[in-house]
Design a protein around this motif. Structure first.
Motif, PDB file in Angstrom:
ATOM      1  N   VAL A  79     -43.917  89.316  49.107  1.00 27.35           N
ATOM      2  CA  VAL A  79     -42.940  90.140  49.838  1.00 27.35           C
ATOM      3  C   VAL A  79     -41.740  89.312  50.280  1.00 27.35           C
ATOM      4  CG1 VAL A  79     -42.596  91.663  51.822  1.00 27.35           C
ATOM      5  CG2 VAL A  79     -44.791  91.655  50.606  1.00 27.35           C
ATOM      6  N   GLY A  80     -41.988  88.076  50.705  1.00 24.96           N
ATOM      7  CA  GLY A  80     -40.904  87.232  51.205  1.00 24.96           C
ATOM      8  C   GLY A  80     -40.296  86.315  50.156  1.00 24.96           C
ATOM      9  N   SER A  81     -40.569  86.580  48.894  1.00 24.57           N
ATOM     10  CA  SER A  81     -40.047  85.707  47.835  1.00 24.57           C
ATOM     11  C   SER A  81     -38.527  85.687  47.828  1.00 24.57           C
ATOM     12  CB  SER A  81     -40.551  86.197  46.469  1.00 24.57           C
ATOM     13  OG  SER A  81     -39.983  85.434  45.422  1.00 24.57           O
ATOM     14  N   LYS A  82     -37.966  84.541  47.503  1.00 21.61           N
ATOM     15  CA  LYS A  82     -36.518  84.418  47.370  1.00 21.61           C
ATOM     16  C   LYS A  82     -36.016  84.939  46.028  1.00 21.61           C
ATOM     17  CE  LYS A  82     -36.189  80.552  50.616  1.00 21.61           C
ATOM     18  NZ  LYS A  82     -35.569  81.395  51.664  1.00 21.61           N
ATOM     19  N   LEU A  83     -36.930  85.244  45.136  1.00 21.18           N
ATOM     20  CA  LEU A  83     -36.568  85.910  43.890  1.00 21.18           C
ATOM     21  C   LEU A  83     -36.171  87.348  44.185  1.00 21.18           C
ATOM     22  CD1 LEU A  83     -39.566  84.689  41.721  1.00 21.18           C
ATOM     23  CD2 LEU A  83     -37.182  83.996  41.391  1.00 21.18           C
ATOM     24  N   SER A  84     -35.340  87.936  43.330  1.00 16.91           N
ATOM     25  CA  SER A  84     -35.027  89.358  43.474  1.00 16.91           C
ATOM     26  C   SER A  84     -36.302  90.156  43.230  1.00 16.91           C
ATOM     27  CB  SER A  84     -33.953  89.770  42.470  1.00 16.91           C
ATOM     28  OG  SER A  84     -34.479  89.772  41.143  1.00 16.91           O
ATOM     29  N   ARG A  85     -36.326  91.393  43.721  1.00 17.99           N
ATOM     30  CA  ARG A  85     -37.513  92.214  43.532  1.00 17.99           C
ATOM     31  C   ARG A  85     -37.795  92.437  42.046  1.00 17.99           C
ATOM     32  NH1 ARG A  85     -40.602  90.918  46.278  1.00 17.99           N
ATOM     33  NH2 ARG A  85     -41.914  92.487  45.287  1.00 17.99           N
ATOM     34  N   VAL A  86     -36.750  92.612  41.260  1.00 22.07           N
ATOM     35  CA  VAL A  86     -36.947  92.813  39.818  1.00 22.07           C
ATOM     36  C   VAL A  86     -37.568  91.572  39.195  1.00 22.07           C
ATOM     37  CG1 VAL A  86     -35.774  93.105  37.609  1.00 22.07           C
ATOM     38  CG2 VAL A  86     -35.123  94.524  39.558  1.00 22.07           C
ATOM     39  N   ASP A  87     -37.006  90.388  39.473  1.00 19.83           N
ATOM     40  CA  ASP A  87     -37.538  89.148  38.897  1.00 19.83           C
ATOM     41  C   ASP A  87     -38.966  88.891  39.363  1.00 19.83           C
ATOM     42  OD1 ASP A  87     -35.208  88.749  37.546  1.00 19.83           O
ATOM     43  OD2 ASP A  87     -34.440  87.167  38.841  1.00 19.83           O
ATOM     44  N   CYS A  88     -39.216  89.153  40.630  1.00 18.76           N
ATOM     45  CA  CYS A  88     -40.554  88.934  41.187  1.00 18.76           C
ATOM     46  C   CYS A  88     -41.588  89.812  40.474  1.00 18.76           C
ATOM     47  CB  CYS A  88     -40.535  89.236  42.688  1.00 18.76           C
ATOM     48  SG  CYS A  88     -42.033  88.739  43.565  1.00 18.76           S
ATOM     49  N   GLU A  89     -41.242  91.070  40.261  1.00 21.64           N
ATOM     50  CA  GLU A  89     -42.199  91.980  39.634  1.00 21.64           C
ATOM     51  C   GLU A  89     -42.361  91.691  38.147  1.00 21.64           C
ATOM     52  OE1 GLU A  89     -45.195  94.190  39.958  1.00 21.64           O
ATOM     53  OE2 GLU A  89     -43.892  94.040  41.725  1.00 21.64           O
ATOM     54  N   LEU A  90     -41.283  91.332  37.472  1.00 20.36           N
ATOM     55  CA  LEU A  90     -41.402  90.973  36.050  1.00 20.36           C
ATOM     56  C   LEU A  90     -42.311  89.759  35.881  1.00 20.36           C
ATOM     57  CD1 LEU A  90     -37.732  91.427  34.757  1.00 20.36           C
ATOM     58  CD2 LEU A  90     -39.700  92.895  34.275  1.00 20.36           C
ATOM     59  N   ALA A  91     -42.128  88.757  36.737  1.00 20.89           N
ATOM     60  CA  ALA A  91     -42.961  87.554  36.660  1.00 20.89           C
ATOM     61  C   ALA A  91     -44.427  87.877  36.968  1.00 20.89           C
ATOM     62  CB  ALA A  91     -42.440  86.489  37.620  1.00 20.89           C
ATOM     63  N   THR A  92     -44.649  88.766  37.935  1.00 21.88           N
ATOM     64  CA  THR A  92     -46.010  89.146  38.297  1.00 21.88           C
ATOM     65  C   THR A  92     -46.696  89.878  37.150  1.00 21.88           C
ATOM     66  OG1 THR A  92     -45.411  89.317  40.637  1.00 21.88           O
ATOM     67  CG2 THR A  92     -47.386  90.494  39.919  1.00 21.88           C
ATOM     68  N   LEU A  93     -46.003  90.840  36.574  1.00 21.22           N
ATOM     69  CA  LEU A  93     -46.576  91.600  35.464  1.00 21.22           C
ATOM     70  C   LEU A  93     -46.887  90.697  34.269  1.00 21.22           C
ATOM     71  CD1 LEU A  93     -44.284  94.730  35.697  1.00 21.22           C
ATOM     72  CD2 LEU A  93     -46.780  94.797  35.820  1.00 21.22           C
ATOM     73  N   ARG A  94     -45.951  89.808  33.949  1.00 23.10           N
ATOM     74  CA  ARG A  94     -46.174  88.925  32.801  1.00 23.10           C
ATOM     75  C   ARG A  94     -47.347  87.984  33.050  1.00 23.10           C
ATOM     76  NH1 ARG A  94     -46.070  89.061  27.456  1.00 23.10           N
ATOM     77  NH2 ARG A  94     -45.864  86.977  26.562  1.00 23.10           N
ATOM     78  N   THR A  95     -47.480  87.507  34.284  1.00 20.64           N
ATOM     79  CA  THR A  95     -48.615  86.640  34.623  1.00 20.64           C
ATOM     80  C   THR A  95     -49.930  87.394  34.483  1.00 20.64           C
ATOM     81  OG1 THR A  95     -47.260  85.358  36.170  1.00 20.64           O
ATOM     82  CG2 THR A  95     -49.647  85.219  36.432  1.00 20.64           C
ATOM     83  N   ALA A  96     -49.978  88.620  35.013  1.00 23.92           N
ATOM     84  CA  ALA A  96     -51.203  89.418  34.921  1.00 23.92           C
ATOM     85  C   ALA A  96     -51.567  89.669  33.464  1.00 23.92           C
ATOM     86  CB  ALA A  96     -51.022  90.741  35.655  1.00 23.92           C
TER      87      ALA A  96
END
Length: 339
Positions: A79-96
């Motif tokens: 939630v507090g990531s300095k990444l944009s919400r889009v970048d944060c979610e793309l990275a999360t999805l790709r990791t999963a």
């Protein structure tokens, strides 16, 4: 009552998911085997999410107060990531996807809606950084995630190129985010944790992925009510006063002319229409099939061409107004032709 459509089902059926064949923690989630406060939070989260429980919290709760110690770290990383919400979610999805964590993937197919990502964008993540449609920054971000998964280090060319788009703080958060979700995946996969039945398809958050509307945020029944009741009233002022416009379009099959009042905005030579009812509204499909239409705004009618629906991932290079809207709903944009 009919179960809501599970929009995660197509990717959930992918053959590459890893993990134990069945749950390895007998009695997972039982009150006596779970930290009391964690158990209560897991049940409250389950009511909100619709799955009646949150297994990730329950598995942590089986190790005492682990979930309570983890929470501040997890909130900061996600939630507090300095990444944009889009970048944060793309990275999360790709990791999963990389680690084969079906539990993580299933939840984030739905949760990505809060970052403005459409289902086609979520599904494009499975194809990786070389898929068509990514911006340069997004392509580099996904390459970095793949590097971290495969080699535990971002390759030098990728790092140098990505550093042109992200700050050092954001690069640090990216590494921590990928490591965080890989850590959770190790636990989830080892203990064979599957997504909670009905999660995201019950409760107050079930609207976040309404496949029938195309990611709209309004109930499907309201669209029919508006067509019969609200639209005839709105047409009396639409096209004459702000912010209402009238879209002139023809039926895809019937060829009949139609007029639809919408809330629209204009940025230079761009028509911008936030799609509160989603991308599958009849007028949206009509103008896309026709390759354009006409819009009347403040008594002036202009022709538009090239209509397309964008989400937050597609809008990174578009005007600020478009990017703001895509945080909530998909947006139709089209090019206005000079008179």
């Amino acid at each position: 009552m009919t179960l809501e459509i599970d929009v995660a089902a197509p990717t959930d059926a992918a053959p590459h998911w890893r993990g134990a064949a069945g749950e390895r923690l007998p009695g997972l989630g039982r009150f006596r085997k779970t930290n009391t406060l964690t158990w209560l939070i897991a049940r409250a989260g389950g009511l909100i999410g619709g799955g009646r429980r949150v297994k990730l919290l329950e598995i942590m709760g089986s190790s005492g107060a682990l979930a309570l110690a983890y929470a501040p770290f997890g909130l900061r990383i996600v939630v507090g990531s300095k990444l944009s919400r889009v970048d944060c979610e793309l990275a999360t999805l790709r990791t999963a996807w990389n680690v084969g964590a079906r539990y993580e993937w299933h939840h984030h197919v739905y949760a990505a809606r809060f970052s403005g990502l459409s289902l086609p964008t979520v599904e494009r993540v499975t194809a990786g950084p070389e898929a068509d449609g990514w911006s340069e920054q997004q392509r580099l971000l996904l390459r970095a995630v793949d590097d971290l998964h495969a080699e535990r280090v971002i390759a030098e060319p990728t790092f140098q190129a990505l550093a042109q788009h992200l700050s050092h703080a954001q690069l640090v958060d990216l590494c921590m985010l990928v490591g965080h979700y890989e850590m959770l995946a190790m636990t989830l996969n080892t203990f064979g944790i599957e997504p909670e039945p009905e999660t995201w398809r019950r409760g107050p958050l079930r609207w976040v992925r309404d496949e029938l509307s195309g990611d709209g945020i309004t109930p499907a029944r309201l669209a029919g009510f508006n067509r019969r009741v609200t639209n005839p009233i709105t047409r009396t002022c639409a096209g004459k006063v702000r912010p209402y416009s009238v879209i002139h379009h023809e039926g895809r099959k019937s060829g009949k002319p139609f007029v639809t009042p919408v809330v629209a905005h204009y940025d230079r030579e761009l028509l911008i229409v936030p799609l509160l009812y989603g991308s599958k509204s009849d007028w949206v499909r009509n103008v896309i099939a026709a390759g354009g239409g006409q819009a009347t705004y403040r008594h002036r009618t202009r022709t538009f061409t090239g209509p397309r629906v964008v989400d937050a991932a597609d809008a990174v290079d578009l005007p600020d107004r478009v990017r703001r809207y895509t945080r909530l709903v998909p947006v139709l944009i089209a090019d206005l032709i000079q008179d």
